[in-house]
Design an enzyme around this catalytic site. Structure first.
Site, mmCIF file in Angstrom:
data_model
loop_
_atom_site.group_PDB
_atom_site.id
_atom_site.type_symbol
_atom_site.label_atom_id
_atom_site.label_comp_id
_atom_site.label_asym_id
_atom_site.label_seq_id
_atom_site.Cartn_x
_atom_site.Cartn_y
_atom_site.Cartn_z
ATOM 1 N N ARG A 89 64.784 54.273 8.288
ATOM 2 C CA ARG A 89 63.618 53.470 8.644
ATOM 3 C C ARG A 89 62.500 53.800 7.652
ATOM 4 O O ARG A 89 62.150 54.963 7.486
ATOM 5 C CB ARG A 89 63.156 53.821 10.051
ATOM 6 C CG ARG A 89 61.900 53.086 10.410
ATOM 7 C CD ARG A 89 61.358 53.562 11.721
ATOM 8 N NE ARG A 89 60.137 52.827 12.017
ATOM 9 C CZ ARG A 89 59.122 53.335 12.687
ATOM 10 N NH1 ARG A 89 59.168 54.560 13.139
ATOM 11 N NH2 ARG A 89 58.057 52.619 12.910
ATOM 12 N N HIS A 178 56.611 47.384 13.322
ATOM 13 C CA HIS A 178 57.575 47.228 14.424
ATOM 14 C C HIS A 178 58.507 46.036 14.174
ATOM 15 O O HIS A 178 59.039 45.452 15.130
ATOM 16 C CB HIS A 178 56.869 46.958 15.779
ATOM 17 C CG HIS A 178 56.161 48.129 16.368
ATOM 18 N ND1 HIS A 178 54.982 48.003 17.040
ATOM 19 C CD2 HIS A 178 56.464 49.445 16.390
ATOM 20 C CE1 HIS A 178 54.588 49.200 17.462
ATOM 21 N NE2 HIS A 178 55.474 50.093 17.065
ATOM 22 N N ARG A 239 45.787 55.392 19.346
ATOM 23 C CA ARG A 239 45.068 54.594 18.345
ATOM 24 C C ARG A 239 44.132 53.617 19.039
ATOM 25 O O ARG A 239 44.478 53.052 20.073
ATOM 26 C CB ARG A 239 46.050 53.809 17.472
ATOM 27 C CG ARG A 239 46.916 54.704 16.622
ATOM 28 C CD ARG A 239 47.807 53.883 15.690
ATOM 29 N NE ARG A 239 49.038 54.598 15.450
ATOM 30 C CZ ARG A 239 50.248 54.053 15.473
ATOM 31 N NH1 ARG A 239 50.406 52.772 15.702
ATOM 32 N NH2 ARG A 239 51.304 54.800 15.254
ATOM 33 N N GLY A 332 56.598 48.447 27.957
ATOM 34 C CA GLY A 332 57.032 47.074 28.236
ATOM 35 C C GLY A 332 58.314 47.024 29.058
ATOM 36 O O GLY A 332 58.498 46.148 29.905
#
Ligand code: ADP
Length: 398
Positions: A89, A178, A239, A332
């Protein structure tokens, strides 16, 4: 056919997450995390066959030490022979990379150049790649970028209204992050709805420690809430999300803060943590708000849900219609409270959720929790490791 696996590596400045994924079955045969790298407390935890082992790392306690322990474990359990490639990643691919890319010397040089766009993230990704190149020199290694999926965003949505030279000379623009998660859950959503992704207009809502939303039209990202860095957009764990940039000038010019202090404050001490003064963890705040009636926890969750609802409405500007929204990420996928708070504020878009279904959508369940009158409201567990493994496998087969 002999079993083929991909080792997925996600390297942070003091952590290294990994997973070994079987490309045929999607199964994660091994996974784990090295933490506190760079300190004497550095350790690695490996989950394998239902067992979890934590081992201390040796000096100099860095990423290389973590990979050495991982390789030792893979060898002991005869897992190395099946590995056909390594997928990394990488947070920032700039405008150069909109596809997964085989890592070569030239690519490494470009990634190093891109580090100035993401000084908090890319240098750590590069350390992971270099350690893996040294440890697995015979294997192809692939970079999968967090920014790549958002490279389809049109310029009206990615440009900031600042002098053009900032974009031309310094690459200042919205990139979005993301990407692998927004890509994955939008495809899963199409499967759940039994529709072709090219016919759908969706908003995907990734709520983890970092949070971002994306507008997905016909399978392509057309807007997103994060920006030049992952600091922009909605309220997150630590953040701030969007604030008036004037606040930064005020703090540095009139309140005695240095730029470094404000940077650290907005990235690490703000969001849910800053607002609540209790925790960056959504679950902890829900317990405090709902069971202990703590007003600061409740307020932090109110601001959080409000900014998500507002951003969700803003994403629809880039869509031709709204077929559905998709919740993913730790919050979520699990927080019926946050989902409810967000959707309650969006009746203007015709969104409403079925409370009983909402309460059921936890711990990795995929479910449509909308009422019959509403556009779909899907809960879909994300799987960024699988996307990285799959894209790595596809690339090495080309
Ligand atoms: P990361 O972005 O680091 O991958 P995750 O996607 O795992 O993080 O999300 C972490 C967040 O998910 C934390 O704020 C955590 O409290 C929240 N979370 C996990 N389970 C629940 C739950 N049951 N209810 C509310 N929040 C939850």
């Amino acid at each position: 056919m002999t079993k083929q696996t991909i080792l997925v590596i996600n390297c942070g400045s003091s952590s290294l997450k990994f997973a070994l994924i079987d490309v045929a079955t999607k199964e994660e045969s091994l996974s784990g995390l090295a933490q506190r790298l760079g300190s004497e407390q550095a350790s690695i935890t490996i989950k394998y066959k239902g067992d979890k082992q934590t081992m201390a790392l040796t000096a100099p306690y860095l990423h290389q030490a973590a990979l050495a322990k991982l390789i030792e474990f893979l060898k002991t359990n005869s897992l190395t022979d099946s590995i056909v490639a390594i997928g990394h990643r990488v947070v920032h691919g700039g405008e150069e990379y909109h596809l997964p890319t085989l890592i070569t010397e030239k690519v490494m040089a470009q990634l190093k150049k891109l580090s100035n766009l993401a000084p908090l993230h890319n240098p750590a990704n590069i350390i992971g790649i270099e350690a893996a190149l040294a440890a697995f020199e015979h294997l192809p290694q692939v970079a999968v970028f967090d920014t790549a999926f958002h490279q389809s965003i049109p310029n009206k949505a990615f440009l900031y209204a600042v002098p053009q030279k900032l974009y031309k000379e310094h690459s200042i623009r919205k990139y979005g992050f993301h990407g692998t998660s927004h890509y994955f859950v939008s495809r899963e959503a199409a499967n759940m709805l039994g529709k072709d992704i090219n016919e759908l207009s969706l908003v995907t809502v990734h709520l983890g420690n970092g949070c971002s939303l994306a507008a997905i039209e016909a399978g392509q990202s057309v807007d997103t809430s994060m920006g030049f860095t992952p600091l922009a957009g909605v309220t997150m764990g630590t953040r701030s999300g969007d604030i008036d940039p004037g606040v930064i000038f005020h703090l540095t010019s009139h309140c005695g803060y240095t730029v470094e202090q404000v940077d650290a404050m907005l990235n690490k001490e703000s969001g849910l943590l800053g607002l609540s003064g209790i925790s960056n963890d959504c679950r902890t705040l829900e317990e405090q708000a709902l069971e202990e009636n703590n007003p600061q926890a409740k307020l932090a969750l109110d601001v959080f849900s409000f900014t998500i609802a507002k951003s969700l409405a803003a994403m629809t500007v880039s869509l031709s219609k709204l077929d559905g929204i998709v919740f993913t990420g730790g919050i979520g996928e699990n927080s019926d409270y946050v989902r409810d708070q967000v959707i309650k504020q969006l009746s203007v878009l015709g969104l409403s959720l079925n409370e009983a279904l909402n309460a059921q959508a936890i711990r990795g369940k995929s479910l449509n929790i909308a009422t019959e009158q509403s556009p779909a409201i899907l809960v879909v567990p994300t799987n960024e490791e699988w996307v990285i493994a799959n894209q790595t496998h596809q690339l090495i087969q080309e």
